[in-house]
Design a protein around this motif. Structure first.
Motif, PDB file in Angstrom:
ATOM      1  N   PRO A 227     -53.134 -29.164 -36.168  1.00 22.51           N
ATOM      2  CA  PRO A 227     -54.538 -29.109 -35.724  1.00 22.51           C
ATOM      3  C   PRO A 227     -55.525 -28.859 -36.852  1.00 22.51           C
ATOM      4  N   GLY A 228     -55.014 -28.583 -38.050  1.00 23.95           N
ATOM      5  CA  GLY A 228     -55.896 -28.330 -39.182  1.00 23.95           C
ATOM      6  C   GLY A 228     -56.523 -29.566 -39.782  1.00 23.95           C
ATOM      7  N   TRP A 229     -56.133 -30.751 -39.313  1.00 21.66           N
ATOM      8  CA  TRP A 229     -56.739 -31.980 -39.822  1.00 21.66           C
ATOM      9  C   TRP A 229     -58.176 -32.126 -39.306  1.00 21.66           C
ATOM     10  N   HIS A 230     -59.073 -32.577 -40.201  1.00 23.18           N
ATOM     11  CA  HIS A 230     -60.461 -32.848 -39.828  1.00 23.18           C
ATOM     12  C   HIS A 230     -60.831 -34.256 -40.308  1.00 23.18           C
ATOM     13  N   ALA A 231     -61.379 -35.062 -39.417  1.00 20.52           N
ATOM     14  CA  ALA A 231     -61.850 -36.393 -39.792  1.00 20.52           C
ATOM     15  C   ALA A 231     -63.179 -36.266 -40.531  1.00 20.52           C
ATOM     16  N   VAL A 232     -63.304 -36.978 -41.647  1.00 19.62           N
ATOM     17  CA  VAL A 232     -64.553 -36.984 -42.409  1.00 19.62           C
ATOM     18  C   VAL A 232     -65.456 -38.067 -41.829  1.00 19.62           C
ATOM     19  N   PRO A 233     -66.711 -37.762 -41.532  1.00 17.96           N
ATOM     20  CA  PRO A 233     -67.612 -38.782 -40.975  1.00 17.96           C
ATOM     21  C   PRO A 233     -67.811 -39.942 -41.948  1.00 17.96           C
ATOM     22  N   ASP A 234     -67.979 -41.130 -41.386  1.00 19.13           N
ATOM     23  CA  ASP A 234     -68.287 -42.293 -42.203  1.00 19.13           C
ATOM     24  C   ASP A 234     -69.597 -42.053 -42.948  1.00 19.13           C
ATOM     25  N   GLY A 235     -69.725 -42.673 -44.124  1.00 18.45           N
ATOM     26  CA  GLY A 235     -70.936 -42.524 -44.911  1.00 18.45           C
ATOM     27  C   GLY A 235     -71.038 -41.211 -45.651  1.00 18.45           C
ATOM     28  N   HIS A 236     -69.889 -40.617 -45.980  1.00 18.57           N
ATOM     29  CA  HIS A 236     -69.892 -39.316 -46.650  1.00 18.57           C
ATOM     30  C   HIS A 236     -68.988 -39.309 -47.891  1.00 18.57           C
ATOM     31  N   LEU A 237     -69.252 -38.348 -48.745  1.00 19.78           N
ATOM     32  CA  LEU A 237     -68.485 -38.117 -49.960  1.00 19.78           C
ATOM     33  C   LEU A 237     -67.806 -36.762 -49.863  1.00 19.78           C
ATOM     34  N   VAL A 238     -66.549 -36.697 -50.271  1.00 22.55           N
ATOM     35  CA  VAL A 238     -65.773 -35.470 -50.239  1.00 22.55           C
ATOM     36  C   VAL A 238     -65.436 -35.050 -51.666  1.00 22.55           C
ATOM     37  N   VAL A 239     -65.607 -33.775 -51.958  1.00 20.44           N
ATOM     38  CA  VAL A 239     -65.133 -33.193 -53.216  1.00 20.44           C
ATOM     39  C   VAL A 239     -64.219 -32.034 -52.838  1.00 20.44           C
ATOM     40  N   ALA A 240     -62.945 -32.156 -53.167  1.00 21.54           N
ATOM     41  CA  ALA A 240     -61.948 -31.182 -52.720  1.00 21.54           C
ATOM     42  C   ALA A 240     -61.220 -30.559 -53.896  1.00 21.54           C
ATOM     43  N   THR A 241     -61.019 -29.252 -53.805  1.00 21.87           N
ATOM     44  CA  THR A 241     -60.155 -28.520 -54.720  1.00 21.87           C
ATOM     45  C   THR A 241     -59.289 -27.606 -53.863  1.00 21.87           C
ATOM     46  N   THR A 242     -58.370 -26.896 -54.507  1.00 21.79           N
ATOM     47  CA  THR A 242     -57.551 -25.957 -53.741  1.00 21.79           C
ATOM     48  C   THR A 242     -58.371 -24.794 -53.213  1.00 21.79           C
ATOM     49  N   GLY A 243     -59.582 -24.636 -53.729  1.00 22.99           N
ATOM     50  CA  GLY A 243     -60.439 -23.547 -53.287  1.00 22.99           C
ATOM     51  C   GLY A 243     -61.394 -23.896 -52.165  1.00 22.99           C
ATOM     52  N   GLY A 244     -61.500 -25.180 -51.827  1.00 21.48           N
ATOM     53  CA  GLY A 244     -62.403 -25.557 -50.752  1.00 21.48           C
ATOM     54  C   GLY A 244     -62.703 -27.041 -50.748  1.00 21.48           C
ATOM     55  N   VAL A 245     -63.342 -27.480 -49.669  1.00 21.17           N
ATOM     56  CA  VAL A 245     -63.677 -28.890 -49.484  1.00 21.17           C
ATOM     57  C   VAL A 245     -65.160 -28.995 -49.157  1.00 21.17           C
ATOM     58  N   ARG A 246     -65.891 -29.723 -49.984  1.00 23.07           N
ATOM     59  CA  ARG A 246     -67.312 -29.953 -49.757  1.00 23.07           C
ATOM     60  C   ARG A 246     -67.533 -31.399 -49.327  1.00 23.07           C
ATOM     61  N   VAL A 247     -68.413 -31.587 -48.356  1.00 21.92           N
ATOM     62  CA  VAL A 247     -68.737 -32.910 -47.833  1.00 21.92           C
ATOM     63  C   VAL A 247     -70.247 -33.086 -47.852  1.00 21.92           C
ATOM     64  N   ARG A 248     -70.697 -34.235 -48.336  1.00 23.70           N
ATOM     65  CA  ARG A 248     -72.132 -34.518 -48.298  1.00 23.70           C
ATOM     66  C   ARG A 248     -72.345 -35.990 -47.969  1.00 23.70           C
ATOM     67  N   ALA A 249     -73.511 -36.282 -47.431  1.00 28.03           N
ATOM     68  CA  ALA A 249     -73.834 -37.653 -47.053  1.00 28.03           C
ATOM     69  C   ALA A 249     -74.034 -38.513 -48.294  1.00 28.03           C
ATOM     70  N   LEU A 250     -73.535 -39.726 -48.226  1.00 28.95           N
ATOM     71  CA  LEU A 250     -73.840 -40.726 -49.232  1.00 28.95           C
ATOM     72  C   LEU A 250     -75.280 -41.191 -49.040  1.00 28.95           C
ATOM     73  N   PRO A 251     -75.817 -41.987 -49.962  1.00 27.02           N
ATOM     74  CA  PRO A 251     -77.209 -42.440 -49.820  1.00 27.02           C
ATOM     75  C   PRO A 251     -77.479 -43.090 -48.468  1.00 27.02           C
ATOM     76  N   ALA A 252     -78.752 -43.129 -48.100  1.00 30.96           N
ATOM     77  CA  ALA A 252     -79.155 -43.492 -46.739  1.00 30.96           C
ATOM     78  C   ALA A 252     -78.605 -44.827 -46.274  1.00 30.96           C
TER      79      ALA A 252
END
Length: 268
Positions: A227-252
């Protein structure tokens, strides 16, 4: 359309990443659950890159194993995977776009220095649509592409930005933005790692992330029912390390097709 994954965390065997999960990358090669955009199986080659433990004499550069055959037909990889441990890896199985070659050099991951790179998707209108973006590359890079394929050109574009000093997130984001503008409707899920962080774009295809216990796994399709899986929304960028996962929107232009706007940022 291909399937790919990247892992960062405590050392595990390649077998634990590629073979053991119930919906492993091996299974996704012949029974994928989500092949939007065409294709039914991923049988046109495969590859895996991993980072040897520096304490065991590793240089920091990844080791790569690729073949042009279906991963299920390779008799060497299972034994290799069972005895190879790593704290960082990227792997992919390939479904070649019609008209692109089925050869070892066309299979991800692509690599230079500390980097491993993969593309899940397709560039619409290839190759004519890429004349503009390709013009930004040095002629030598065009003459020495790994293969005459959209994925190899995307790698050259990302690599050119990295060589120019762009940070990994900017290199991926700017490449996706440029290609999407030149070839609207392209599927541009890119995956880039240097063994310390993973940068991924989600543009036209699926990506899920599972993080916890000092580890992070990104995959085109969840490899199990955790259950720990999370789908990333379309149109987004992910930056992941062992310390955390950041997600931000790609350009408009990219985020708007997914029903998002602005430059939202958050954690998974």
């Amino acid at each position: 359309m291909c399937r790919h994954l990247a892992y960062l965390g405590p050392p595990v065997t390649l077998r634990a990443l590629l073979y053991d999960p119930p919906h492993s990358l091996l299974r996704q090669s012949w029974a994928p659950r989500d092949m939007r955009g065409g294709g039914t199986i991923n049988a046109d080659g495969f590859g895996v890159g991993w980072y040897p433990d520096p304490a065991a004499g590793g240089s920091g550069a990844p080791v790569r194993y690729r073949r042009a055959q279906p991963v299920w037909s390779d008799a060497t990889l299972p034994d290799l995977a069972a005895v190879t441990s790593t704290g960082a890896a990227l792997a992919a199985v390939r479904s070649a776009t019609v008209g692109m070659p089925v050869q070892e050099s066309a299979a991800a991951p692509f690599t230079e220095g500390p980097w491993l790179f993969s593309h899940n998707g397709a560039v619409r209108g290839w190759p004519d649509s890429m004349v503009g973006p390709a013009a930004d590359l040095p002629v030598r890079d065009l003459l020495t592409l790994d293969a005459p394929s959209d994925a190899a050109l995307l790698w050259a574009l990302v690599r050119h930005r990295l060589r120019g000093g762009a940070d990994p997130a900017r290199a991926v984001s700017d490449t996706v933005t440029s290609v999407a503008a030149a070839a609207p409707g392209s599927r541009l899920n890119l995956l880039l790692t240097d063994g310390r962080q993973v940068v991924a774009s989600v543009a036209g295809h699926a990506l899920s992330v599972r993080a916890g216990g000092g580890a992070v796994l990104l995959a085109s399709e969840p490899t199990d029912d955790d259950p720990g899986w999370h789908a990333v929304p379309d149109g987004h960028l992910v930056v992941a390390t062992t310390g955390g996962v950041r997600v931000r929107a790609l350009p408009a232009a990219l985020s708007s097709r997914a029903g998002t706007t602005g430059t939202t940022e958050g954690e998974l």
